[in-house]
Design an enzyme around this catalytic site. Sequence first.
Site, PDB file in Angstrom:
ATOM      1  N   GLU A  81     -16.433   5.735   1.260  1.00 45.40           N
ATOM      2  CA  GLU A  81     -14.983   5.878   1.131  1.00 45.40           C
ATOM      3  C   GLU A  81     -14.644   6.646  -0.140  1.00 45.40           C
ATOM      4  OE1 GLU A  81     -13.105   2.042   1.567  1.00 45.40           O
ATOM      5  OE2 GLU A  81     -14.148   1.666   3.445  1.00 45.40           O
TER       6      GLU A  81
ATOM      7  N   HIS B 105     -14.981  -0.318   4.857  1.00 43.56           N
ATOM      8  CA  HIS B 105     -13.908  -1.009   5.573  1.00 43.56           C
ATOM      9  C   HIS B 105     -14.390  -1.674   6.867  1.00 43.56           C
ATOM     10  CE1 HIS B 105     -10.006  -1.254   7.804  1.00 43.56           C
ATOM     11  NE2 HIS B 105      -9.581  -1.575   6.594  1.00 43.56           N
TER      12      HIS B 105
ATOM     13  N   LYS C  51      -1.019   4.333   4.050  1.00 40.37           N
ATOM     14  CA  LYS C  51      -1.001   3.994   2.632  1.00 40.37           C
ATOM     15  C   LYS C  51      -0.033   4.926   1.893  1.00 40.37           C
ATOM     16  CE  LYS C  51      -4.383   1.198   3.872  1.00 40.37           C
ATOM     17  NZ  LYS C  51      -5.614   1.267   4.634  1.00 40.37           N
TER      18      LYS C  51
ATOM     19  N   SER D  63     -11.131   0.008  -0.716  1.00 40.95           N
ATOM     20  CA  SER D  63      -9.861  -0.690  -0.505  1.00 40.95           C
ATOM     21  C   SER D  63      -9.745  -2.017  -1.236  1.00 40.95           C
ATOM     22  CB  SER D  63      -9.623  -0.893   0.989  1.00 40.95           C
ATOM     23  OG  SER D  63     -10.730  -1.524   1.588  1.00 40.95           O
TER      24      SER D  63
ATOM     25  N   ASN E  30       0.825  -1.215   0.000  1.00 46.12           N
ATOM     26  CA  ASN E  30       0.000   0.000   0.000  1.00 46.12           C
ATOM     27  C   ASN E  30       0.858   1.262   0.000  1.00 46.12           C
ATOM     28  OD1 ASN E  30      -2.431  -1.363   0.041  1.00 46.12           O
ATOM     29  ND2 ASN E  30      -2.559  -1.373   2.272  1.00 46.12           N
TER      30      ASN E  30
ATOM     31  N   HIS F 270      -7.316   5.618   0.942  1.00 44.38           N
ATOM     32  CA  HIS F 270      -6.556   5.316  -0.280  1.00 44.38           C
ATOM     33  C   HIS F 270      -6.477   6.481  -1.258  1.00 44.38           C
ATOM     34  CE1 HIS F 270      -6.201   1.068   0.727  1.00 44.38           C
ATOM     35  NE2 HIS F 270      -7.400   1.202   1.246  1.00 44.38           N
TER      36      HIS F 270
ATOM     37  N   ASP G 194     -14.178   8.179   4.403  1.00 44.22           N
ATOM     38  CA  ASP G 194     -12.882   7.585   4.754  1.00 44.22           C
ATOM     39  C   ASP G 194     -12.041   7.591   3.465  1.00 44.22           C
ATOM     40  OD1 ASP G 194     -10.737   5.916   5.204  1.00 44.22           O
ATOM     41  OD2 ASP G 194     -11.900   4.267   6.054  1.00 44.22           O
TER      42      ASP G 194
HETATM   43  C1  LIG Z   1      -6.360   0.679   5.711  1.00 46.52           C
HETATM   44  C2  LIG Z   1      -7.703   1.257   5.905  1.00 46.52           C
HETATM   45  C3  LIG Z   1      -8.139   1.676   7.159  1.00 46.52           C
HETATM   46  C4  LIG Z   1      -7.337   1.415   8.405  1.00 46.52           C
HETATM   47  O1  LIG Z   1      -6.314   2.312   8.504  1.00 46.52           O
HETATM   48  P1  LIG Z   1      -5.050   1.931   9.410  1.00 46.52           P
HETATM   49  O2  LIG Z   1      -4.355   3.205   9.582  1.00 46.52           O
HETATM   50  O3  LIG Z   1      -4.286   0.926   8.626  1.00 46.52           O
HETATM   51  O4  LIG Z   1      -5.581   1.367  10.681  1.00 46.52           O
HETATM   52  C5  LIG Z   1      -9.360   2.293   7.259  1.00 46.52           C
HETATM   53  N1  LIG Z   1     -10.134   2.482   6.180  1.00 46.52           N
HETATM   54  C6  LIG Z   1      -9.765   2.052   4.966  1.00 46.52           C
HETATM   55  C7  LIG Z   1     -10.664   2.273   3.812  1.00 46.52           C
HETATM   56  C8  LIG Z   1      -8.544   1.417   4.791  1.00 46.52           C
HETATM   57  O5  LIG Z   1      -8.195   0.967   3.600  1.00 46.52           O
END
Ligand SMILES: *Cc1c(COP(=O)(O)O)cnc(C)c1O
Length: 436
Positions: free
Chosen positions: A184, A133, A245, A188, A47, A216, A213
Amino acid sequence: MWKERIKSALDQQCIDNRYRQRVICHAAGSSINIEVDGEQYLNFSSNDYLGLAHHPRLQVAAARGAEDYGVGSGGSPHVTGYSRPLAQLETRLAHWLGYDRAILYPSGFTANQAVIKVLIEKGDLIIADRLSHASLMEAAILSPGRLHRFKHNDLASLESYLKRYHQSPIDSTSPHPLQLVVTEGLFSMDGDGAPLEEIAEITQRYGAILMVDDAHGVGIVGDGGRGSCNKAGIKPEILIVTFGKAFGMSGAAVLLSEELAEYFVQFSRPLIYSTAIPPMQAVILDETISLLESDEGEARRQKLATNIAYFRQEMEKMFTHLRAALSVELNAELSDGSIFPYLIPSESAIQPLVIGEEKMALALSAALKAEGIWISAIRPPTVPPKSARLRITITADHQEMMIDHLIAKLMQSIKLLLREEQESRREDNRAGANNA
Ligand SMILES: *Cc1c(COP(=O)(O)O)cnc(C)c1O
């Protein structure tokens, strides 16, 4: 006996081809060259999209941060863990992303859970994209509010839940009920984006709160890497950015209004009862934002975009060759039951190659490993049933030659696996005929 329960759960994971194992993975110098069990692999599961995890400038910042501030924060932000680097980073993030405030959390997982925990009460409604997620879904399921999952990226599905709620609220005794829409920036496991403009419009029309969120998207898309919301020209009430990421590090921030930020400071338990991130981490992340905004940041985003376009173009050619190489008969057979592998349409660094059955996805992942290519198979329940896949990620560090190598090996391995499957099905049919 409780031990029976543990054992049978573990056994079931094996039977379902879902047994998960961690490997000791050593990335020396860059995230794309890894060593596992003494073998070298080309990594297509990272990532670290922009290749920043090993950036010398960030390594220098890490050393400087440790020297100036020590390695730990020494407490929760409400006691003595909130330091100058943390405050400066929050201010910078808020300014960078166009919000009043930013609040740092140790991870995206924690941040997502924190938001839902602090906001949702009895009588409230959460409407989340079905592919959200695990951190969001888990918090939503455990919350006292009601959860609906709308069809992935489906505006009508989203609106139908809001409409239904307005006609008959869940708990009429709640004086100030709240509706939270969750999606999002870039998903992901599918790598596609959400129709953010439309979702923001619908959410606003119903007086709901929007939470995006952008784990990415931040660092990659939008002006200077400001993320998916910047690109779409929207400003959700709650924006989550994570640093695991594209930032190549770890940690997360929640972006919000002054008033909401104060509410979080009063009531967010993971903020009050958990150790603040080390100041050195804030120093590194601050340097990362500078990097993302610089010409180099732009060049890395460009390189990533070029690599993604090249990968998709070459994969299309590969599929054409593959279909030609395999008999028509096989294609016909495939239409009953199993599927012909396909790439989910995605313009992001996440390029999912859907295989279907868990066993096939695992076999393909293993075949690639034997060729020195590391791509993890992603299986249910992380993805929907019958959509086990190789989650291929492209980064700015990959070279065309590496992508060529990957695709050649993919074609070779898929061809072999499909032929084997065809063969075993023929044998089953023969055995069936003999028994009749
Ligand atoms: C990776 C991810 C998370 C978690 O984030 P971390 O910092 O790794 O705990 C949350 N939401 C999405 C969409 C992700 O891909």
